[in-house]
Design a protein around this motif. Structure first.
Motif, PDB file in Angstrom:
ATOM      1  N   ASP A 117      43.219  32.122  18.901  1.00 30.02           N
ATOM      2  CA  ASP A 117      42.600  31.164  19.106  1.00 30.02           C
ATOM      3  C   ASP A 117      42.344  31.489  20.393  1.00 30.02           C
ATOM      4  N   PRO A 118      40.957  32.254  20.746  1.00 24.36           N
ATOM      5  CA  PRO A 118      41.281  32.169  22.269  1.00 24.36           C
ATOM      6  C   PRO A 118      40.714  30.726  22.389  1.00 24.36           C
ATOM      7  N   GLU A 119      40.065  30.338  22.011  1.00 22.64           N
ATOM      8  CA  GLU A 119      39.817  28.150  22.343  1.00 22.64           C
ATOM      9  C   GLU A 119      41.286  27.909  23.075  1.00 22.64           C
ATOM     10  N   GLN A 120      42.450  27.699  22.292  1.00 22.84           N
ATOM     11  CA  GLN A 120      43.700  27.483  22.382  1.00 22.84           C
ATOM     12  C   GLN A 120      44.316  27.988  24.202  1.00 22.84           C
ATOM     13  N   TRP A 121      44.129  29.307  24.342  1.00 24.31           N
ATOM     14  CA  TRP A 121      43.975  30.401  25.776  1.00 24.31           C
ATOM     15  C   TRP A 121      43.374  29.473  26.177  1.00 24.31           C
ATOM     16  N   LYS A 152      42.312  26.052  31.474  1.00 23.01           N
ATOM     17  CA  LYS A 152      41.768  25.125  31.643  1.00 23.01           C
ATOM     18  C   LYS A 152      42.528  23.714  32.193  1.00 23.01           C
ATOM     19  N   ALA A 153      43.665  23.935  31.410  1.00 19.69           N
ATOM     20  CA  ALA A 153      44.369  22.651  31.631  1.00 19.69           C
ATOM     21  C   ALA A 153      45.461  22.729  32.940  1.00 19.69           C
ATOM     22  N   ALA A 154      45.437  24.421  33.578  1.00 19.31           N
ATOM     23  CA  ALA A 154      46.413  24.690  34.513  1.00 19.31           C
ATOM     24  C   ALA A 154      45.670  24.705  35.819  1.00 19.31           C
ATOM     25  N   GLY A 155      44.205  24.463  35.450  1.00 21.35           N
ATOM     26  CA  GLY A 155      43.426  24.531  36.572  1.00 21.35           C
ATOM     27  C   GLY A 155      42.942  26.243  36.909  1.00 21.35           C
ATOM     28  N   MET A 156      43.128  27.179  36.001  1.00 17.43           N
ATOM     29  CA  MET A 156      42.776  28.230  36.390  1.00 17.43           C
ATOM     30  C   MET A 156      41.591  28.727  36.508  1.00 17.43           C
ATOM     31  N   ARG A 157      40.444  29.265  37.058  1.00 16.23           N
ATOM     32  CA  ARG A 157      39.171  29.475  37.256  1.00 16.23           C
ATOM     33  C   ARG A 157      38.664  31.098  36.888  1.00 16.23           C
ATOM     34  N   TYR A 158      39.495  32.046  36.355  1.00  8.97           N
ATOM     35  CA  TYR A 158      38.891  33.217  36.166  1.00  8.97           C
ATOM     36  C   TYR A 158      40.034  33.873  35.159  1.00  8.97           C
ATOM     37  N   LEU A 159      39.192  34.361  34.181  1.00 13.28           N
ATOM     38  CA  LEU A 159      40.264  35.494  33.447  1.00 13.28           C
ATOM     39  C   LEU A 159      39.510  36.600  33.731  1.00 13.28           C
ATOM     40  N   VAL A 160      41.242  37.755  33.364  1.00 10.95           N
ATOM     41  CA  VAL A 160      40.416  39.245  32.932  1.00 10.95           C
ATOM     42  C   VAL A 160      41.337  39.437  31.957  1.00 10.95           C
ATOM     43  N   PHE A 161      40.987  39.699  30.764  1.00 13.71           N
ATOM     44  CA  PHE A 161      41.516  39.752  29.121  1.00 13.71           C
ATOM     45  C   PHE A 161      41.669  41.412  29.557  1.00 13.71           C
ATOM     46  N   PHE A 168      35.916  35.896  25.691  1.00 15.91           N
ATOM     47  CA  PHE A 168      34.888  36.489  26.829  1.00 15.91           C
ATOM     48  C   PHE A 168      33.935  34.677  26.387  1.00 15.91           C
ATOM     49  N   ASP A 169      33.470  34.325  25.131  1.00 12.04           N
ATOM     50  CA  ASP A 169      33.149  33.656  24.940  1.00 12.04           C
ATOM     51  C   ASP A 169      33.844  32.606  24.697  1.00 12.04           C
ATOM     52  N   ALA A 170      34.707  31.759  24.905  1.00 12.22           N
ATOM     53  CA  ALA A 170      35.620  31.205  24.585  1.00 12.22           C
ATOM     54  C   ALA A 170      35.874  30.461  26.227  1.00 12.22           C
ATOM     55  N   PHE A 171      36.311  31.539  26.644  1.00 14.54           N
ATOM     56  CA  PHE A 171      36.258  30.697  28.544  1.00 14.54           C
ATOM     57  C   PHE A 171      35.432  30.994  29.244  1.00 14.54           C
ATOM     58  N   ARG A 172      34.052  31.385  28.828  1.00 13.77           N
ATOM     59  CA  ARG A 172      32.751  31.205  29.351  1.00 13.77           C
ATOM     60  C   ARG A 172      32.656  30.194  29.679  1.00 13.77           C
ATOM     61  N   LYS A 173      32.828  29.342  28.495  1.00 15.29           N
ATOM     62  CA  LYS A 173      32.268  28.079  27.813  1.00 15.29           C
ATOM     63  C   LYS A 173      33.140  26.815  28.217  1.00 15.29           C
ATOM     64  N   LYS A 174      34.661  27.310  28.942  1.00 12.08           N
ATOM     65  CA  LYS A 174      35.302  26.935  29.864  1.00 12.08           C
ATOM     66  C   LYS A 174      34.832  27.033  31.226  1.00 12.08           C
ATOM     67  N   GLY A 175      34.228  27.691  31.939  1.00 13.52           N
ATOM     68  CA  GLY A 175      33.653  27.861  33.415  1.00 13.52           C
ATOM     69  C   GLY A 175      34.286  28.765  33.986  1.00 13.52           C
TER      70      GLY A 175
END
Length: 475
Positions: free
Chosen positions: A105-109, A114-123, A161-168
């Protein structure tokens, strides 16, 4: 084999935190600014984000043990002494046959981040064990070739990557330069003595050439097949040109072979930036043109740094999922975030999803708690830069990029909001306004000797972890 699983599960869970401490990467002391204007532009954008999430997820999530390192034969690693090393490695490799994250469930991640205020991902697309979390054509040792292969989302990295891109989010791909599953790195002709490749490259140039091509091809897949990627985050700093081994590297205490483990970063970076213009390459600890920002691990530098950097730190005691992990409080994370940003860095917080593909409930809850503060006070964190005076006792300072606003983040210890805050640095001039970001209200303040006392409202929640002030000095 079941007895092996039970005994190792208990043992390796217990030593996970100690193992992390034995394997830390300090940041390089040398920094070279990139010359490519697109890279510098991307770097400036990255420096605006300040708060990111790094996700470690692989076959090690099945038993819930430290990622990869338990198969490395070094004296700081503990294993069940009744199990032979080769049997252990076989058990570990065979976890790939059990890894079936049906609740992926990458959308949950992404929502948690997003809820925490994070703005970039390293997977983590591939850790040192070589298990690819993407549909590589270079190896059958991947999430897309095991029990999860028939799932529509078998190409895991794509959907993350798609799920996190959609959250900016800005998107980063973690990739391990060493690959302990590859016959081009750990050749089964020889024993695996330590983390390094286990054959003399000088005597086997063909085999190393094949490893270089294998590495190039896998990174090329990530750069060409997974949409927009902002960061190539390379781990395994012992895979490096021999000429770059200095006292910092020797201080790790790991064996250093007599041969050159050069994988031609110039060729990799050129390919990556052709596919992804402005790509940030983070070749950890290998100072030079391909360490676009530095990455001190599990710690915050003692002093402010002028060059780009991030502290990568775990929310719990391990990078990946470990049952019954002890997580840092939201207060601890917020205080660390304020310190990191005031010292010129970004905070990359490490989380590990469960083997079934869900983020642990307690992690999601912690993200929500952090977000209650960042959603109201993020102005003091995001898009800011350093100030010359960056600390005053419990207060950390930042400023807006245009220099017109100074921010003060007062870290509260315990559950007692003070009646006032006294500042001894970055003092406002006559006619300046001070706003409490938590409420948006303008505060009263007065000069006291060589300091300023700021009066606080008396109805603030006692649970607040920090207070952020915006100081606008009248020119």
């Amino acid at each position: 084999m079941k007895s092996i699983i039970v005994s190792l599960f208990v043992l390796l869970t217990a030593v996970a935190v100690r193992a992390q401490e034995n394997n830390l990467h300090a940041q390089s002391t040398i920094y070279e600014w990139p010359s490519d204007p697109l890279v510098r532009q991307k770097l400036d954008k990255w420096q605006d984000q300040k708060f990111g999430m790094i996700i470690h997820w692989g076959i090690y999530a099945v038993p819930g043990i430290i990622e990869s390192w338990s198969i490395c034969n070094e004296d700081w690693i503990s294993r069940d002494s009744t199990v032979t090393y080769e049997d252990y490695k076989k058990w570990y490799w065979d976890l790939s046959k059990q890894f079936n994250p049906v609740n992926f469930d990458p959308e949950q991640w992404a929502q948690a981040g997003k809820a925490a205020g994070m703005r970039y991902l390293v997977f983590t697309t591939k850790h040192h064990d070589g298990f690819a979390m993407f549909d590589t054509k270079e190896s059958d040792f991947s999430i897309a070739k095991g029990p999860f292969a028939t799932n529509p989302r078998a190409d895991v990295a794509k959907y993350v990557f798609d799920a996190f891109r959609k959250k900016g989010f800005m998107i980063g791909a973690y990739f391990s330069k060493p690959d302990w599953h590859s016959q081009y790195y750990w050749w089964s002709k020889y024993a695996t003595a330590d983390r390094n490749n286990n054959y003399d490259i000088r005597k086997n140039p063909w085999r190393w050439s094949m490893f270089k091509q294998y590495t190039f091809n896998q990174i090329s897949e990530l750069m060409h097949n997974y949409g927009s990627v902002d960061i190539l985050w390379l781990d395994g700093g012992w895979v490096r040109p021999l000429s770059t081994v200095n006292d910092e590297v020797r201080a790790w205490g790991a064996a250093i072979p007599a041969w050159d483990q050069d994988i031609d970063m110039t060729k990799i970076a050129d390919m990556g930036r052709k596919a992804q213009p402005g790509l940030l390459v983070v070749d950890r600890t290998v100072h030079g043109p391909y360490e676009n920002y530095q990455t001190p691990e599990q710690r915050v530098p003692e002093h402010q740094l002028a060059n780009p950097w991030e502290s990568c730190m775990t929310l719990g005691g391990a990078w990946g999922f470990v049952p019954n992990d002890q997580y840092k409080s939201a207060r601890q994370v917020i205080h660390t975030l304020a310190e990191v940003v005031a010292k010129g860095g970004s905070l990359l917080l490490g989380l590990g999803p469960q083997a079934d593909g869900k983020m642990p409930v307690e992690v999601v809850r912690r993200m929500e708690e952090i977000g209650k503060w960042t959603s109201r006070n993020g102005q003091a964190i995001y898009n800011t830069r350093i100030t010359r005076a960056y600390k005053d006792t419990n207060t950390w300072f930042t400023q807006s990029k245009d220099g017109k606003t100074v921010y003060a983040v007062y870290c509260i210890e315990g559950n007692q909001v003070p009646k006032s805050i006294t500042l001894h640095a970055n003092l406002p001039g006559k006619g300046s306004t001070i706003k409490l970001l938590e409420t948006g209200k303008t505060l009263k303040w007065k000069n006291v000797d060589n300091a300023v006392e700021i009066l606080l409202p008396q109805n603030l929640p006692s649970s607040l972890p920090a207070l952020a002030l915006a100081i606008q000095t009248k020119k």
